[in-house]
Design a protein around this motif. Structure first.
Motif, PDB file in Angstrom:
ATOM      1  N   GLU A  11      28.444  89.869 -40.199  1.00  0.00           N
ATOM      2  CA  GLU A  11      28.649  89.627 -38.774  1.00  0.00           C
ATOM      3  C   GLU A  11      29.976  88.910 -38.546  1.00  0.00           C
ATOM      4  O   GLU A  11      30.622  89.088 -37.517  1.00  0.00           O
ATOM      5  N   ALA A  12      30.330  88.056 -39.482  1.00  0.00           N
ATOM      6  CA  ALA A  12      31.573  87.290 -39.336  1.00  0.00           C
ATOM      7  C   ALA A  12      32.086  86.881 -40.707  1.00  0.00           C
ATOM      8  O   ALA A  12      31.316  86.749 -41.660  1.00  0.00           O
ATOM      9  N   LEU A  53      33.599  89.530 -36.647  1.00  0.00           N
ATOM     10  CA  LEU A  53      34.355  88.377 -36.157  1.00  0.00           C
ATOM     11  C   LEU A  53      35.089  87.694 -37.305  1.00  0.00           C
ATOM     12  O   LEU A  53      34.555  87.598 -38.412  1.00  0.00           O
ATOM     13  N   PHE A  55      37.128  84.133 -38.338  1.00  0.00           N
ATOM     14  CA  PHE A  55      37.411  82.745 -37.977  1.00  0.00           C
ATOM     15  C   PHE A  55      38.251  82.094 -39.072  1.00  0.00           C
ATOM     16  O   PHE A  55      38.191  82.504 -40.232  1.00  0.00           O
ATOM     17  N   HIS A  93      39.434  85.312 -34.162  1.00  0.00           N
ATOM     18  CA  HIS A  93      38.747  85.053 -32.897  1.00  0.00           C
ATOM     19  C   HIS A  93      38.754  83.586 -32.521  1.00  0.00           C
ATOM     20  O   HIS A  93      38.774  83.245 -31.342  1.00  0.00           O
ATOM     21  N   HIS A  94      38.688  82.738 -33.514  1.00  0.00           N
ATOM     22  CA  HIS A  94      38.743  81.312 -33.209  1.00  0.00           C
ATOM     23  C   HIS A  94      39.195  80.540 -34.439  1.00  0.00           C
ATOM     24  O   HIS A  94      38.927  80.963 -35.561  1.00  0.00           O
ATOM     25  N   ALA A 119      29.818  77.379 -35.307  1.00  0.00           N
ATOM     26  CA  ALA A 119      30.190  78.751 -34.951  1.00  0.00           C
ATOM     27  C   ALA A 119      28.968  79.664 -34.934  1.00  0.00           C
ATOM     28  O   ALA A 119      28.833  80.519 -34.062  1.00  0.00           O
ATOM     29  N   CYS A 120      28.080  79.465 -35.900  1.00  0.00           N
ATOM     30  CA  CYS A 120      26.870  80.298 -35.956  1.00  0.00           C
ATOM     31  C   CYS A 120      26.021  80.099 -34.701  1.00  0.00           C
ATOM     32  O   CYS A 120      25.507  81.064 -34.132  1.00  0.00           O
ATOM     33  N   ALA A 122      27.181  78.887 -31.744  1.00  0.00           N
ATOM     34  CA  ALA A 122      27.939  79.283 -30.554  1.00  0.00           C
ATOM     35  C   ALA A 122      28.015  80.800 -30.405  1.00  0.00           C
ATOM     36  O   ALA A 122      28.013  81.310 -29.285  1.00  0.00           O
ATOM     37  N   TYR A 123      28.091  81.504 -31.543  1.00  0.00           N
ATOM     38  CA  TYR A 123      28.262  82.953 -31.485  1.00  0.00           C
ATOM     39  C   TYR A 123      26.971  83.703 -31.801  1.00  0.00           C
ATOM     40  O   TYR A 123      26.963  84.932 -31.844  1.00  0.00           O
ATOM     41  N   LEU A 125      25.236  83.817 -34.666  1.00  0.00           N
ATOM     42  CA  LEU A 125      25.387  84.521 -35.944  1.00  0.00           C
ATOM     43  C   LEU A 125      24.276  84.125 -36.917  1.00  0.00           C
ATOM     44  O   LEU A 125      23.814  82.982 -36.908  1.00  0.00           O
ATOM     45  N   CYS A 130      27.075  86.170 -43.045  1.00  0.00           N
ATOM     46  CA  CYS A 130      28.463  85.756 -42.895  1.00  0.00           C
ATOM     47  C   CYS A 130      29.037  85.385 -44.259  1.00  0.00           C
ATOM     48  O   CYS A 130      28.309  85.039 -45.181  1.00  0.00           O
TER      49      CYS A 130
END
Ligand SMILES: [Mg+2]
Ligand SMILES: [Zn+2]
Length: 174
Positions: A11-12, A53, A55, A93-94, A119-120, A122-123, A125, A130
């Motif tokens: 996912e990220a 995503l 980061f 992305h961030h 991040a997990c 907030a997004y 995830l 990841c």
């Protein structure tokens, strides 16, 4: 919204910056010092193509030490963003940056998983889907403590192309 066509894809991906995405010049203090690691432009383009995503999670104690200002750190990031975009349409992305000294005992400096956890949340995830990629034990520890898969890569110090290629493009699609 993240489209997951392939359930095995992450996912990220969370990247350390210095020594992983760009050359580690001890303290990167100027945009001129931003040298992309070989293979990174293509990798970031591939990740973007798959809607994964990307980061950055970076310890920048040089800010806390007064080697560079927060503003200069942002200029360095802008340079990196520009290089990634120009050389393959890669996108970060961030950026999560810890500007503190180790002695500050902050909660955001790796190996603390604070930014990864944040991040997990907030997004939305799933940490187990990841990756945390870095060139130091502290990167790997942060990833593990956040429940992520991890990849330790050789530190890139601006050496010739080919001797320190990141293997993530092979790993994530396997
Ligand atoms: Mg590093
Ligand atoms: Zn911090």
């Amino acid at each position: 919204m993240i489209l997951q066509y392939h359930t095995h894809l992450p996912e990220a991906v969370f990247f350390d910056r210095d020594g992983t995405l760009i050359a580690d010049t001890h303290y990167v203090t100027s945009p001129d010092q931003v040298i992309l690691r070989p293979g990174i432009a293509n990798l970031l383009a591939t990740l973007r193509y798959h809607n994964i995503l990307c980061f950055i999670v970076t310890n920048q104690s040089g800010v806390g030490r007064g080697y560079l200002t927060y503003y200069e750190a942002c200029r360095i990031q802008k340079r990196l963003d520009w290089l990634l975009w120009c050389s393959g349409k890669g996108l970060i992305h961030h950026v999560f940056m810890c500007p503190h000294l180790p002695s500050d005992q902050c909660q955001c400096r790796k190996p603390n998983p604070y930014f990864l956890n944040h991040a997990c949340l907030a997004y939305g995830l799933n940490a187990r889907r990841c990756w945390m990629v870095g060139d130091k034990k502290s990167d790997i520890e942060a990833g593990k403590r956040a429940g992520m898969k991890t990849l330790l890569v050789p530190t890139f110090k601006g050496a010739k192309e080919g001797d320190s290629k990141i293997q993530l493009d092979r790993v994530i699609t396997s």
